[in-house]
Design a protein around this motif. Structure first.
Motif, PDB file in Angstrom:
ATOM      1  N   GLU A 193       0.838  -1.202   0.000  1.00  0.00           N
ATOM      2  CA  GLU A 193       0.000   0.000   0.000  1.00  0.00           C
ATOM      3  C   GLU A 193       0.872   1.252   0.000  1.00  0.00           C
ATOM      4  O   GLU A 193       1.784   1.391   0.822  1.00  0.00           O
ATOM      5  CB  GLU A 193      -0.918  -0.016   1.224  1.00  0.00           C
ATOM      6  CG  GLU A 193      -1.917   1.119   1.242  1.00  0.00           C
ATOM      7  CD  GLU A 193      -2.905   1.007   2.398  1.00  0.00           C
ATOM      8  OE1 GLU A 193      -3.577   2.002   2.691  1.00  0.00           O
ATOM      9  OE2 GLU A 193      -2.987  -0.093   3.004  1.00  0.00           O
ATOM     10  N   ARG A 194       0.637   2.138  -0.964  1.00  0.00           N
ATOM     11  CA  ARG A 194       1.319   3.420  -1.135  1.00  0.00           C
ATOM     12  C   ARG A 194       2.788   3.261  -1.567  1.00  0.00           C
ATOM     13  O   ARG A 194       3.554   4.226  -1.529  1.00  0.00           O
ATOM     14  CB  ARG A 194       1.224   4.269   0.156  1.00  0.00           C
ATOM     15  CG  ARG A 194      -0.217   4.633   0.509  1.00  0.00           C
ATOM     16  CD  ARG A 194      -0.271   5.589   1.709  1.00  0.00           C
ATOM     17  NE  ARG A 194       0.417   6.843   1.448  1.00  0.00           N
ATOM     18  CZ  ARG A 194      -0.083   7.851   0.738  1.00  0.00           C
ATOM     19  NH1 ARG A 194      -1.301   7.755   0.215  1.00  0.00           N
ATOM     20  NH2 ARG A 194       0.601   8.960   0.548  1.00  0.00           N
ATOM     21  N   TYR A 195       3.174   2.065  -2.016  1.00  0.00           N
ATOM     22  CA  TYR A 195       4.547   1.879  -2.504  1.00  0.00           C
ATOM     23  C   TYR A 195       4.860   2.843  -3.644  1.00  0.00           C
ATOM     24  O   TYR A 195       5.890   3.525  -3.633  1.00  0.00           O
ATOM     25  CB  TYR A 195       4.755   0.433  -2.968  1.00  0.00           C
ATOM     26  CG  TYR A 195       6.098   0.178  -3.637  1.00  0.00           C
ATOM     27  CD1 TYR A 195       7.247   0.029  -2.871  1.00  0.00           C
ATOM     28  CD2 TYR A 195       6.213   0.095  -5.031  1.00  0.00           C
ATOM     29  CE1 TYR A 195       8.480  -0.214  -3.470  1.00  0.00           C
ATOM     30  CE2 TYR A 195       7.439  -0.141  -5.639  1.00  0.00           C
ATOM     31  CZ  TYR A 195       8.568  -0.297  -4.859  1.00  0.00           C
ATOM     32  OH  TYR A 195       9.787  -0.520  -5.456  1.00  0.00           O
ATOM     33  N   VAL A 231       3.381   5.625  -4.442  1.00  0.00           N
ATOM     34  CA  VAL A 231       3.303   7.021  -4.012  1.00  0.00           C
ATOM     35  C   VAL A 231       4.617   7.438  -3.344  1.00  0.00           C
ATOM     36  O   VAL A 231       5.167   8.516  -3.617  1.00  0.00           O
ATOM     37  CB  VAL A 231       2.124   7.221  -3.038  1.00  0.00           C
ATOM     38  CG1 VAL A 231       2.130   8.643  -2.474  1.00  0.00           C
ATOM     39  CG2 VAL A 231       0.807   6.918  -3.741  1.00  0.00           C
ATOM     40  N   VAL A 232       5.110   6.585  -2.469  1.00  0.00           N
ATOM     41  CA  VAL A 232       6.321   6.916  -1.706  1.00  0.00           C
ATOM     42  C   VAL A 232       7.586   6.820  -2.548  1.00  0.00           C
ATOM     43  O   VAL A 232       8.482   7.669  -2.460  1.00  0.00           O
ATOM     44  CB  VAL A 232       6.430   6.007  -0.462  1.00  0.00           C
ATOM     45  CG1 VAL A 232       7.765   6.221   0.252  1.00  0.00           C
ATOM     46  CG2 VAL A 232       5.274   6.263   0.491  1.00  0.00           C
ATOM     47  N   THR A 233       7.690   5.767  -3.390  1.00  0.00           N
ATOM     48  CA  THR A 233       8.924   5.541  -4.139  1.00  0.00           C
ATOM     49  C   THR A 233       8.924   6.168  -5.517  1.00  0.00           C
ATOM     50  O   THR A 233       9.983   6.375  -6.112  1.00  0.00           O
ATOM     51  CB  THR A 233       9.187   4.031  -4.304  1.00  0.00           C
ATOM     52  OG1 THR A 233       8.154   3.465  -5.143  1.00  0.00           O
ATOM     53  CG2 THR A 233       9.203   3.320  -2.958  1.00  0.00           C
ATOM     54  N   GLY A 234       7.745   6.455  -6.056  1.00  0.00           N
ATOM     55  CA  GLY A 234       7.660   6.998  -7.396  1.00  0.00           C
ATOM     56  C   GLY A 234       7.932   5.982  -8.479  1.00  0.00           C
ATOM     57  O   GLY A 234       8.247   6.336  -9.618  1.00  0.00           O
TER      58      GLY A 234
END
Length: 255
Positions: free
Chosen positions: A102-104, A106-109
């Motif tokens: 979840e949100r990988y 978003v955080v890593t781009g």
């Protein structure tokens, strides 16, 4: 290089015996067997120090390993018990879990695993495997680190992967010195002189490093080197990779 390889070999065997007498008198030595010279030589030294029944080889292909037959030849020649654990499914499951986290994105781009993560995750899974195997042995185990001093000097290892372990027989020997020891052991000579490679990229370790181990060994032992650009590269690699060999820094509060 070593003036008296035989004396060094005998001292290494005694050192391993003393280590185990203080850190697990009935324990086995667990050695990850890659089919390369370092793991072969460490396994052979442990066999001479402890006896074949107390050395467990663990072969850990990641899916298909092109030189798996060399690894099998090592354990069969030494007559040590061995286990084959294919880490391919674990590697795929872990990398997929990370990508799908979840949100990988978003955080890593990114939507995939980086090249560095893809390279370093298998060695870390292998080290976790070695400790898990050791904890399942009836008398416990100590995990052998199989890195040599040349690799350590330029950081050619994975932190918490193949750079980890409980005892390290070869850490203060450069590649040619390791080969000197290997030639005195009862192991197939072609493995001692085998060109080091990761078995995946199609390149040798020396191709990827950009210099030969002979050049590196000479520089480590004598400080002599002919090519200034190579010297600068080696110095740079040594500087940026020192953290792999140092204890984790810890804050010390005032009392």
């Amino acid at each position: 290089m070593l003036d008296n390889p035989q004396a060094t070999k005998e001292a290494l065997i005694q050192w391993i015996q003393e280590y185990f007498s203080q850190n697990g008198p009935s324990c086995s030595a667990v050695v990850g067997i890659s089919g390369g010279k370092d793991s072969t030589i460490v396994a052979a030294l442990c066999k001479e120090a402890l006896g074949s029944e107390r050395v467990v080889g663990v072969l850990m292909p990641n899916g298909v390993q092109s030189d798996i037959d060399d690894a099998k030849a090592v354990v069969n020649h030494l007559g040590i018990p061995h286990i084959i654990v294919n880490i391919g499914a674990a590697y795929t499951a872990l990398t997929n879990a990370i990508i799908q986290g979840e949100r990988y994105g978003v955080v890593t781009g990114r939507a995939d695993i980086s090249k560095d993560a893809a390279i370093n995750t298998p060695p870390r899974l292998r080290m976790a495997t070695l400790y898990a195997v050791g904890q399942n042995l009836p008398n416990g185990a100590r995990v052998a680190n199989t890195c040599n001093g040349s690799e350590d000097y330029v950081g050619y290892s994975t932190k918490y992967g193949d750079s980890a372990g409980d005892f390290s027989p070869l850490a203060n020997l450069v590649v040619e010195e390791v080969r000197q020891i290997g030639r005195l052991l009862d192991i197939p000579k072609y493995l001692v002189d085998k060109t080091p490679s990761d078995g995946l990229s199609g390149q040798s370790d020396e191709d990827k490093l950009g210099f030969t181990y002979a050049v590196l060994d000479r520089y480590i032992r004598t400080g002599e080197i002919d090519n200034l650009e190579t010297k600068e590269r080696i110095d740079h690699l040594n500087r940026i990779n020192k953290h792999k060999l140092e204890l984790m820094p810890s804050f010390q509060p005032q009392r």
